[in-house]
Scaffold this motif. Structure first.
Motif, PDB file in Angstrom:
ATOM      1  N   LYS A 191       0.818  -1.208   0.000  1.00  0.00           N
ATOM      2  CA  LYS A 191       0.000   0.000   0.000  1.00  0.00           C
ATOM      3  C   LYS A 191       0.859   1.268   0.000  1.00  0.00           C
ATOM      4  CE  LYS A 191      -4.077   1.668   2.458  1.00  0.00           C
ATOM      5  NZ  LYS A 191      -4.626   1.668   3.825  1.00  0.00           N
ATOM      6  N   HIS A 192       1.911   1.241   0.817  1.00  0.00           N
ATOM      7  CA  HIS A 192       2.806   2.405   0.906  1.00  0.00           C
ATOM      8  C   HIS A 192       4.243   1.944   0.664  1.00  0.00           C
ATOM      9  CE1 HIS A 192      -0.605   4.388   2.721  1.00  0.00           C
ATOM     10  NE2 HIS A 192      -0.607   3.518   3.710  1.00  0.00           N
ATOM     11  N   LEU A 202       5.463   3.012  14.564  1.00  0.00           N
ATOM     12  CA  LEU A 202       5.378   3.250  13.123  1.00  0.00           C
ATOM     13  C   LEU A 202       4.521   2.207  12.413  1.00  0.00           C
ATOM     14  CD1 LEU A 202       9.035   4.262  12.151  1.00  0.00           C
ATOM     15  CD2 LEU A 202       7.119   5.741  12.626  1.00  0.00           C
ATOM     16  N   PHE A 203       4.703   0.923  12.770  1.00  0.00           N
ATOM     17  CA  PHE A 203       4.088  -0.142  11.983  1.00  0.00           C
ATOM     18  C   PHE A 203       3.159  -1.054  12.774  1.00  0.00           C
ATOM     19  CE2 PHE A 203       7.973   0.964   9.706  1.00  0.00           C
ATOM     20  CZ  PHE A 203       7.478   1.158   8.428  1.00  0.00           C
ATOM     21  N   LEU A 206      12.225  15.059   8.473  1.00  0.00           N
ATOM     22  CA  LEU A 206      12.607  14.840   7.077  1.00  0.00           C
ATOM     23  C   LEU A 206      11.463  14.301   6.229  1.00  0.00           C
ATOM     24  CD1 LEU A 206      16.155  13.284   7.565  1.00  0.00           C
ATOM     25  CD2 LEU A 206      15.601  15.591   6.831  1.00  0.00           C
ATOM     26  N   ARG A 207      10.713  13.335   6.742  1.00  0.00           N
ATOM     27  CA  ARG A 207       9.658  12.727   5.937  1.00  0.00           C
ATOM     28  C   ARG A 207       8.328  12.641   6.680  1.00  0.00           C
ATOM     29  NH1 ARG A 207      11.089  10.151   1.175  1.00  0.00           N
ATOM     30  NH2 ARG A 207       8.858  10.361   0.796  1.00  0.00           N
ATOM     31  N   PRO A 208       7.762  13.795   7.045  1.00  0.00           N
ATOM     32  CA  PRO A 208       6.469  13.741   7.742  1.00  0.00           C
ATOM     33  C   PRO A 208       5.396  13.100   6.864  1.00  0.00           C
ATOM     34  CG  PRO A 208       7.029  15.994   7.102  1.00  0.00           C
ATOM     35  CD  PRO A 208       8.234  15.165   6.845  1.00  0.00           C
ATOM     36  N   LYS A 267       0.936   9.117   6.186  1.00  0.00           N
ATOM     37  CA  LYS A 267       0.336   7.987   5.474  1.00  0.00           C
ATOM     38  C   LYS A 267       0.182   6.780   6.385  1.00  0.00           C
ATOM     39  CE  LYS A 267       1.476   8.999   0.753  1.00  0.00           C
ATOM     40  NZ  LYS A 267       2.695   9.038  -0.056  1.00  0.00           N
ATOM     41  N   LEU A 268       1.154   6.572   7.271  1.00  0.00           N
ATOM     42  CA  LEU A 268       1.075   5.432   8.190  1.00  0.00           C
ATOM     43  C   LEU A 268       0.157   5.748   9.365  1.00  0.00           C
ATOM     44  CD1 LEU A 268       4.831   4.349   8.274  1.00  0.00           C
ATOM     45  CD2 LEU A 268       2.972   3.130   7.167  1.00  0.00           C
ATOM     46  N   LYS A 269      -0.424   6.931   9.347  1.00  0.00           N
ATOM     47  CA  LYS A 269      -1.342   7.393  10.406  1.00  0.00           C
ATOM     48  C   LYS A 269      -0.662   7.463  11.769  1.00  0.00           C
ATOM     49  CE  LYS A 269      -5.745   6.200   8.336  1.00  0.00           C
ATOM     50  NZ  LYS A 269      -5.421   5.337   7.194  1.00  0.00           N
TER      51      LYS A 269
END
Lengths: 112, 232
Positions: B37-38, B79-80, B205-207, B212-214
């Motif tokens: 998905k991502h 994160l996951f 750096l990568r908000p 996307k991962l909520k």
């Protein structure tokens, strides 16, 4: 400007790690200090009269080999984190440069 | 938190394997789903695994005078989710069981249960809870990592007291808690701080991936962008 927060946090971690070394300075493994908690639990279990029924398939033959493998484990982790975060940092910089370029382009067009 | 090779009766080894394996299997399915998905979240998955690799190799001294290591499971859990983290934890535990004689193949199930399941699950819950109250993500990740680390060790103490209730479960639990849980308190705090450092860096750096991962809400990043103009 350098963000100070991570530096302060890392200093706190260092203090947490160094404090016990200062507290028990001069004491070592022979006095029963700084042993692993996993081994301490193993000793408690053996005190109950239990005997382990299975041994490790392979054990590092010496402390040197063991520390080699632990360093390897940390190095694998560090190289991955360094690579990915470095890549992200580069990406962020490139994105910023593109934005600046676009701005310059659009102002040029207007002035023409 | 490593229960050493052969240090659990085989019935318990089997029991913990049966508990841990379905979660790890579910985690593998989850990894496939999330990365399909991502796909851009793959590097962060690697970072989460790598973070566990580093932290669980660092044996730190504690104020109780013995040494223990952090777990690093809070980052992956936030994160996951806990199931994915159980897979990452399992990889590290197999590495340590085979190459370092830390933990073991017979006790792998039990060790996955503490470091890969209970710890991450607690971390994930704490993060969700903090998010719900409305506190910032940094406080959330700190508390999540501290609890993930600490509860991993409480779980190990519980597992050992269940297997060796000598003379009673309560007394055995008190003994193992002294060995594991007290030693772990300062180390858990250190782990919390380290996890905040890496999490904030990722957030800077990568908000977009975190949204996307909520993990964080979109408006949270806008605040950060406002605070640090130029980084986004």
């Amino acid at each position: 400007m350098v963000d100070k927060k991570p530096i302060i946090l890392l200093c706190l971690v260092a203090i947490i790690a160094i404090t016990p070394l200062v507290m028990y300075s001069g004491l070592g493994e022979d006095e029963g200090y700084f042993g692993g908690s996993d081994d301490a639990a193993g000793e408690l279990i053996e005190e109950t009269g239990y005997e382990p029924w299975f041994n490790s398939l392979w054990e590092p033959p010496s402390g040197e080999i063991e520390s080699l493998l632990f360093a390897l484990q940390a190095a694998i982790g560090a190289i991955i984190i360094g690579y990915v975060l470095g890549y992200y940092q580069g990406q962020a910089k490139a994105r910023k440069r593109e934005e600046v370029d676009e701005q310059v382009m659009s102002t040029n067009k207007i002035s023409k | 938190m490593h229960i050493m090779e052969g240090f659990l009766p085989w019935q318990w080894c089997l029991f913990w394997y049966l508990v841990a394996l379905p979660v790890v299997a579910y985690g593998i399915i989850q990894i496939k789903k999330i990365t399909d998905k991502h796909p851009e979240s793959k590097p962060l998955l690697a970072v989460s695994g790598a973070f566990i690799f580093i932290l669980s190799s660092l044996k730190l001294p504690s104020v109780t005078g013995s040494c223990s290591h952090p777990t690093g499971n809070g980052l992956g859990a936030v994160l996951f989710g806990p199931a994915v983290t159980s897979v990452l934890g399992a990889i590290v535990l197999v590495f340590q069981a085979l190459l370092l004689a830390h933990g073991g193949l017979t006790t792998l199930g039990a060790n996955i249960f503490s470091m890969g399941i209970v710890g991450p699950f607690a971390a994930w819950l704490v993060y969700k809870g903090v998010k719900k109250i409305g506190w910032g993500p940094s406080i959330g990740i700190f508390l999540a990592a501290v609890m993930g680390d600490w509860l991993t060790y409480v779980t190990t103490a519980t597992q050992l007291s269940l297997a060796f209730p000598v003379p009673t479960f309560g007394e055995a639990f008190a003994k193992f808690m002294i060995v594991f849980a007290y030693t772990q308190v300062p180390l858990a705090i250190a782990e919390g701080l380290l996890t905040v450092v890496i999490f904030e860096y990722i957030m800077k750096l990568r908000p977009d991936i975190l949204i996307k991962l909520k993990v964080i809400k979109p408006e949270k990043t806008e605040e950060i962008v406002e605070k640090m103009p130029g980084v986004a």
